[in-house]
Scaffold this motif. Structure first.
Motif, short mmCIF file in Angstrom:
data_model
loop_
_atom_site.label_atom_id
_atom_site.label_comp_id
_atom_site.label_asym_id
_atom_site.label_seq_id
_atom_site.Cartn_x
_atom_site.Cartn_y
_atom_site.Cartn_z
N GLU A 1 -71.29 -77.27 -119.09
CA GLU A 1 -71.17 -78.72 -119.26
C GLU A 1 -69.93 -79.11 -120.05
N ALA A 2 -69.47 -78.23 -120.93
CA ALA A 2 -68.22 -78.51 -121.64
C ALA A 2 -67.07 -78.66 -120.64
N TYR A 3 -67.07 -77.80 -119.61
CA TYR A 3 -66.02 -77.89 -118.60
C TYR A 3 -66.17 -79.14 -117.74
N TRP A 4 -67.40 -79.48 -117.37
CA TRP A 4 -67.60 -80.69 -116.56
C TRP A 4 -67.03 -81.92 -117.28
N ALA B 1 -64.48 -75.10 -125.71
CA ALA B 1 -64.34 -76.43 -126.30
C ALA B 1 -62.95 -76.62 -126.88
N GLU B 2 -62.44 -75.61 -127.53
CA GLU B 2 -61.10 -75.68 -128.12
C GLU B 2 -60.05 -75.88 -127.03
N ASP B 3 -60.12 -75.09 -125.97
CA ASP B 3 -59.14 -75.20 -124.89
C ASP B 3 -59.20 -76.57 -124.21
N LEU B 4 -60.39 -77.11 -124.06
CA LEU B 4 -60.56 -78.36 -123.34
C LEU B 4 -60.11 -79.57 -124.15
N GLY B 5 -60.02 -79.43 -125.47
CA GLY B 5 -59.54 -80.54 -126.28
C GLY B 5 -60.56 -81.16 -127.21
N PHE B 6 -61.74 -80.55 -127.34
CA PHE B 6 -62.69 -81.04 -128.33
C PHE B 6 -62.14 -80.73 -129.72
N ALA B 7 -62.35 -81.65 -130.64
CA ALA B 7 -61.82 -81.48 -131.99
C ALA B 7 -62.67 -80.56 -132.83
N GLY B 8 -63.98 -80.59 -132.61
CA GLY B 8 -64.89 -79.80 -133.43
C GLY B 8 -66.16 -79.49 -132.68
N ALA B 9 -67.07 -78.80 -133.36
CA ALA B 9 -68.36 -78.45 -132.77
C ALA B 9 -69.44 -78.57 -133.83
N LEU B 10 -70.48 -79.33 -133.52
CA LEU B 10 -71.62 -79.48 -134.42
C LEU B 10 -72.52 -78.26 -134.32
N THR B 11 -72.99 -77.79 -135.46
CA THR B 11 -73.97 -76.71 -135.51
C THR B 11 -75.18 -77.23 -136.26
N PRO B 12 -76.39 -77.17 -135.66
CA PRO B 12 -77.57 -77.79 -136.26
C PRO B 12 -78.14 -77.00 -137.43
#
Length: 379
Positions: free
Chosen positions: A344-347, A48-59
């Motif tokens: 799916e993060a890569y897709w 996710a970091e490499d692809l450009g997502f800013a953050g990640a939700l953890t439930p």
């Protein structure tokens, strides 16, 4: 404003099938396909970091691993990614929570975001020793955030509230930066808390017309308190090179839903006290037909999963268009997920984000950081 995208850390387990759970329902067996080890979650986070997502939700909840502990461990394996930690204010004192957030900011380099979850299911709350009813929980959340924000501002907080009481509360070290508060809810009590205390109001992925109504509602409430908020949406995503490929994947996931599991999950969710959950259930009515409730918006996930139950499904171009449609309503942040979360993060990251970047709607966080660091030559 450049759009912001967050991914999801499946701390209830991951699979090539939908992992059910949430809102008082247990995680399904498919959650054991890829256990939520720190190694696997870190692999997702790094992608996710490499692809450009800013953050990640953890439930948060009894159906998954603890979000605070898990993200603290995963953060050591990433450099830039922020962690949108979901937690329930009724389970920890506000002073301790403010201190935990401050510590997380220092130890992670300022990478904490907070998703405050009041808790929609009384039976699950009681398992943790919380016996307040739903409306009282929201009032307590308001008091909780009042205390926490006062502490983060560096003040000494004294509050004798309906549910919480602190005397001479103060933090020895303040968080830098102060974590942003993400908050969602569809009830009148939730709207009031969001209007007073949230930085970002989150909605589940309802059709655009319903999302527009929510945005107008919260904007109006916030304006009454002299505040303005940003808006985000929580969705799953199935994006492929062609629309046919994406819908074939959605159909594959649907075929994996055991009818008995669907009946059991729907029966449990029908008893939910969450107004947002009831709105999710109304989108599909428990049936497998008419699951495309808006172009490229599929309600199939909600047949076996509590909480966010809709997915954007289509070609990369179609999914980008739906993102733009929600953005036109006022949505600036997208919290996304997909099964399995690594692939799916890569897709999405390789298929949709470049198209949005080409239209000037998104910039990779590393590119933004590099641009802001440039100093003009002084000759």
């Amino acid at each position: 404003m450049s759009l912001t995208f967050h991914w999801f850390l499946p701390t209830n387990g991951d699979s090539r099938h939908v992992v059910g759970g949430g809102h008082g329902t247990p995680a399904t067996e498919s959650g054991r396909d890829r256990p939520p080890t720190v190694a696997y979650l870190s692999q997702i986070a790094r992608a996710a970091e490499d692809l450009g997502f800013a953050g990640a939700l953890t439930p948060t909840g009894a159906w998954c691993e603890d979000a605070w502990l898990t993200t603290a461990m995963v953060s050591r394996h990433t450099e830039r990614l922020k962690f949108l930690v979901a937690f329930r204010p009724g389970f920890v004192s506000p002073t301790l929570a403010a201190q935990m957030a401050s510590t997380f900011q220092r130890q992670s380099g300022g990478r904490l975001l907070l998703n405050v979850v009041t808790g929609g299911e009384s039976h699950e709350q009681r398992a943790y020793g919380d016996f307040l009813d739903k409306d009282a929980r929201y009032r307590r959340t308001g008091e909780f955030l009042q205390i926490v924000r006062g502490l983060w501002e560096g003040g000494t907080v004294d509050l004798r509230g309906e549910h919480l009481r602190v005397e001479e509360a103060r933090l020895a070290r303040l968080p830098d930066p102060v974590p942003e508060v993400y908050f969602g809810g569809s009830s009148p009590a939730a709207g009031e808390v969001a209007a007073r205390h949230a930085d970002v109001y989150l909605t589940w992925g309802e059709p655009p017309a319903q999302v527009a109504g929510k945005i107008d509602w919260i904007r109006r409430l916030a304006a009454e308190h002299g505040r303005s908020l940003r808006f985000g949406i929580r969705l799953h995503v199935i994006t492929r090179d062609t629309s046919a490929q994406a819908w074939a994947e959605a159909d594959r996931l649907l075929q994996g839903f055991d009818p008995e599991t669907v009946r059991a999950v729907q029966s449990g969710l029908a008893r939910s006290e969450s107004e947002g959950q009831q709105r999710m259930l109304a989108l599909h009515g428990g049936g497998r037909d008419r699951l495309e409730i808006h172009p490229n918006l599929w309600a199939g996930i909600g047949l076996v999963r509590g909480g966010a139950g809709t997915a954007l499904v289509g070609s990369h171009e179609e999914v980008a268009e739906r993102v733009k449609e929600y953005h036109a309503l006022g949505i600036d942040e997208f919290v996304l997920s997909g099964y399995p979360h690594l692939e799916e993060a890569y897709w999405f990251g390789e298929g949709v984000l470049p198209r949005l970047a080409a239209q000037g709607l998104w910039t990779h966080p590393e590119a933004r950081a590099a641009a802001s660091a440039r100093v003009p030559f002084a000759g």
